[in-house]
Design a protein around this motif. Structure first.
Motif, PDB file in Angstrom:
ATOM      1  N   ALA A  86       0.873  -1.172   0.000  1.00  0.00           N
ATOM      2  CA  ALA A  86       0.000   0.000   0.000  1.00  0.00           C
ATOM      3  C   ALA A  86       0.908   1.218   0.000  1.00  0.00           C
ATOM      4  CB  ALA A  86      -0.898  -0.002   1.231  1.00  0.00           C
ATOM      5  N   HIS A  87       1.332   1.620  -1.175  1.00  0.00           N
ATOM      6  CA  HIS A  87       2.364   2.643  -1.312  1.00  0.00           C
ATOM      7  C   HIS A  87       2.110   3.420  -2.590  1.00  0.00           C
ATOM      8  CE1 HIS A  87       6.409   4.369  -1.912  1.00  0.00           C
ATOM      9  NE2 HIS A  87       6.616   4.127  -0.622  1.00  0.00           N
ATOM     10  N   ALA A  88       2.476   4.684  -2.596  1.00  0.00           N
ATOM     11  CA  ALA A  88       2.269   5.526  -3.772  1.00  0.00           C
ATOM     12  C   ALA A  88       2.986   4.968  -4.996  1.00  0.00           C
ATOM     13  CB  ALA A  88       2.743   6.952  -3.483  1.00  0.00           C
ATOM     14  N   ASN A  89       4.110   4.272  -4.772  1.00  0.00           N
ATOM     15  CA  ASN A  89       4.888   3.689  -5.870  1.00  0.00           C
ATOM     16  C   ASN A  89       4.659   2.182  -5.979  1.00  0.00           C
ATOM     17  OD1 ASN A  89       6.117   6.215  -6.509  1.00  0.00           O
ATOM     18  ND2 ASN A  89       7.504   5.938  -4.783  1.00  0.00           N
ATOM     19  N   LYS A  90       3.434   1.749  -5.705  1.00  0.00           N
ATOM     20  CA  LYS A  90       3.108   0.320  -5.706  1.00  0.00           C
ATOM     21  C   LYS A  90       3.495  -0.355  -7.008  1.00  0.00           C
ATOM     22  CE  LYS A  90      -1.103  -0.772  -6.608  1.00  0.00           C
ATOM     23  NZ  LYS A  90      -2.568  -0.794  -6.471  1.00  0.00           N
ATOM     24  N   ILE A  91       3.177   0.267  -8.143  1.00  0.00           N
ATOM     25  CA  ILE A  91       3.447  -0.350  -9.438  1.00  0.00           C
ATOM     26  C   ILE A  91       4.934  -0.602  -9.612  1.00  0.00           C
ATOM     27  CG2 ILE A  91       3.514   0.122 -11.915  1.00  0.00           C
ATOM     28  CD1 ILE A  91       0.876  -0.831 -11.228  1.00  0.00           C
ATOM     29  N   ASP A  92       5.761   0.411  -9.414  1.00  0.00           N
ATOM     30  CA  ASP A  92       7.200   0.266  -9.621  1.00  0.00           C
ATOM     31  C   ASP A  92       7.802  -0.757  -8.668  1.00  0.00           C
ATOM     32  OD1 ASP A  92       7.196   2.133 -11.638  1.00  0.00           O
ATOM     33  OD2 ASP A  92       7.732   3.809 -10.344  1.00  0.00           O
ATOM     34  N   ILE A  93       7.371  -0.723  -7.405  1.00  0.00           N
ATOM     35  CA  ILE A  93       7.913  -1.659  -6.418  1.00  0.00           C
ATOM     36  C   ILE A  93       7.539  -3.093  -6.768  1.00  0.00           C
ATOM     37  CG2 ILE A  93       7.826  -2.364  -3.990  1.00  0.00           C
ATOM     38  CD1 ILE A  93       7.383   0.611  -3.298  1.00  0.00           C
ATOM     39  N   LEU A 259     -13.500  11.222   6.072  1.00  0.00           N
ATOM     40  CA  LEU A 259     -13.507  10.235   7.148  1.00  0.00           C
ATOM     41  C   LEU A 259     -12.277   9.341   7.087  1.00  0.00           C
ATOM     42  CD1 LEU A 259     -17.261   9.125   7.097  1.00  0.00           C
ATOM     43  CD2 LEU A 259     -16.119  10.354   8.939  1.00  0.00           C
ATOM     44  N   LEU A 260     -11.949   8.875   5.876  1.00  0.00           N
ATOM     45  CA  LEU A 260     -10.827   7.958   5.720  1.00  0.00           C
ATOM     46  C   LEU A 260      -9.488   8.631   5.969  1.00  0.00           C
ATOM     47  CD1 LEU A 260     -11.980   5.972   2.559  1.00  0.00           C
ATOM     48  CD2 LEU A 260     -11.829   5.119   4.900  1.00  0.00           C
ATOM     49  N   ASN A 266      -2.616   8.498   7.014  1.00  0.00           N
ATOM     50  CA  ASN A 266      -2.045   9.268   5.907  1.00  0.00           C
ATOM     51  C   ASN A 266      -1.616   8.414   4.718  1.00  0.00           C
ATOM     52  OD1 ASN A 266      -2.276  11.800   7.273  1.00  0.00           O
ATOM     53  ND2 ASN A 266      -0.460  11.274   8.470  1.00  0.00           N
ATOM     54  N   ASP A 267      -2.121   7.185   4.620  1.00  0.00           N
ATOM     55  CA  ASP A 267      -1.803   6.319   3.489  1.00  0.00           C
ATOM     56  C   ASP A 267      -2.775   6.633   2.350  1.00  0.00           C
ATOM     57  OD1 ASP A 267      -1.278   4.362   1.666  1.00  0.00           O
ATOM     58  OD2 ASP A 267      -1.059   2.766   3.139  1.00  0.00           O
ATOM     59  N   LEU A 268      -2.380   7.565   1.497  1.00  0.00           N
ATOM     60  CA  LEU A 268      -3.270   8.042   0.444  1.00  0.00           C
ATOM     61  C   LEU A 268      -3.587   6.951  -0.567  1.00  0.00           C
ATOM     62  CD1 LEU A 268      -1.838  11.614  -0.226  1.00  0.00           C
ATOM     63  CD2 LEU A 268      -3.816  10.969   1.142  1.00  0.00           C
ATOM     64  N   SER A 269      -2.619   6.069  -0.853  1.00  0.00           N
ATOM     65  CA  SER A 269      -2.862   5.021  -1.843  1.00  0.00           C
ATOM     66  C   SER A 269      -3.950   4.065  -1.370  1.00  0.00           C
ATOM     67  CB  SER A 269      -1.569   4.245  -2.143  1.00  0.00           C
ATOM     68  OG  SER A 269      -1.108   3.560  -0.999  1.00  0.00           O
ATOM     69  N   GLU A 270      -3.945   3.735  -0.085  1.00  0.00           N
ATOM     70  CA  GLU A 270      -4.975   2.844   0.450  1.00  0.00           C
ATOM     71  C   GLU A 270      -6.328   3.535   0.443  1.00  0.00           C
ATOM     72  OE1 GLU A 270      -6.324  -0.814   2.130  1.00  0.00           O
ATOM     73  OE2 GLU A 270      -4.538  -0.180   1.027  1.00  0.00           O
TER      74      GLU A 270
END
Length: 330
Positions: A86-93, A259-260, A266-270
């Motif tokens: 669950a990360h902004a760079n999920k695709i690359d990772i 709400l989220l 602060n996990d924006l990707s999730e």
């Protein structure tokens, strides 16, 4: 021969649930030689708990494929549970992990995708649609003769985790409301995280001539809960289990976002993933259940929604009801 399993995104709920089940529960425990968790942040509570249970935790610093190959080789794992972070760079990772697993010649790989990704629109639900691209990259290795990876592979597409409803526990306790933006009549089938972990554990420990069990190898398994529910039906089940009235609140997406924002650290990707799933519900694209694969692999029935609310009764019980119970001396 026991399995040495590496699980990525070890700091997350899914990886933790799978690893804990493998380390503590029969018949899985006896099939395990070593569990290694790869974590972007190894100093989390989940990682510490897994170490206490006997897992090794290794930090994954993405950026160089060759470094990730060395990390995977050092784990001496023959099996990889590949969970996108669950990360902004999920695709690359995740692309890096797939390539590294290929170069490290890890024979057995189970990839955790997401139900609904095939129905997601690339413009309206880009976070969900990303999983299709990752699946395609993963499946492409099946015919690559330059690596052991590919022939013994499985893809799991879990649906909306029922545990995501715990994000709304404060509203349930204070207002007796479940505020999710899914529309009035559209339905979705929440799946228990424990069921997804059980499905993965069976696959990771199953054995056959070519790695994974022949019954599992090559499968793409969509896993949802066993019951389709709209918001009112969800609230009615909660009310029956809790013994107090709960109501569904069909909030607007912008309110759901607010709400989220205060509940997902602060996990924006999730947060974006959840909001996109809710939009998929509103479009009527989650109006199905898929449990046959779970039945066939585990031989058991998935968790029913009433049992989910029984498990988390204390988290959802409105404070007024708790105070009344206390005042009555019960």
């Amino acid at each position: 021969m026991s399995r040495n399993i590496c699980i990525t995104s070890a700091e997350g709920n899914t990886a933790f649930s799978i690893a804990k089940l493998l380390l503590t529960t029969e018949p899985f425990k006896k099939e395990i030689g070593q569990i290694t968790g790869l974590a972007l942040n190894p100093n989390t509570e989940y990682c510490q708990q897994l170490q206490t249970l006997g897992a090794k935790i290794t930090q994954h610093k993405p950026g160089r494929v060759r470094d990730t190959v060395k990390i995977l080789e050092n784990t001496k794992s023959d099996t990889l549970m590949l969970i996108p972070p669950a990360h902004a760079n999920k695709i690359d990772i995740t692309m890096e992990l797939i390539e590294a697993a290929k170069r490290a010649n890890i024979q057995n790989v189970c990839f955790m995708s997401a139900a609904g990704c095939d129905l997601a629109d690339r413009d309206a639900q880009p976070r969900l649609r990303e999983f299709i691209d990752l699946e395609a990259l993963f499946m492409k290795l099946k015919g690559d003769e330059g690596t052991k990876m590919g022939p013994s592979s499985v893809i799991i597409r879990p649906g909306f985790y029922a545990e995501n409803l715990l994000l709304y526990a404060p509203q349930a306790q204070e207002e007796g409301l479940i505020p999710i933006p899914i529309g009035q009549n559209t339905k979705f089938p929440p799946v228990a995280l424990g069921d997804v972990a059980r499905l993965a554990a069976h696959i990771l420990t199953g054995k056959g001539k070519y790695g994974f069990s022949n019954e599992h190898r090559g499968q793409l398994l969509t896993m949802t809960g066993p019951m389709l529910l709209n918001g009112d039906e969800l609230a009615q089940i909660a009310s029956r289990v809790l013994g107090v009235e709960m109501k569904f609140d069909d909030v607007l997406e912008r309110e759901a976002r607010r709400l989220l924002r205060f509940r997902i650290d602060n996990d924006l990707s999730e947060m974006e993933y959840l909001l996109e799933y809710y939009s998929l519900v509103r479009e009527g694209k989650t109006n199905y259940i898929s449990t046959i694969g779970f039945h066939d692999v585990t031989g058991t029935h998935p968790t029913e929604p009433p049992d989910f609310f029984k498990t988390y009764k204390d988290e959802f019980m409105p404070k007024k009801a708790i105070q009344k119970l206390g005042a009555d001396g019960v």
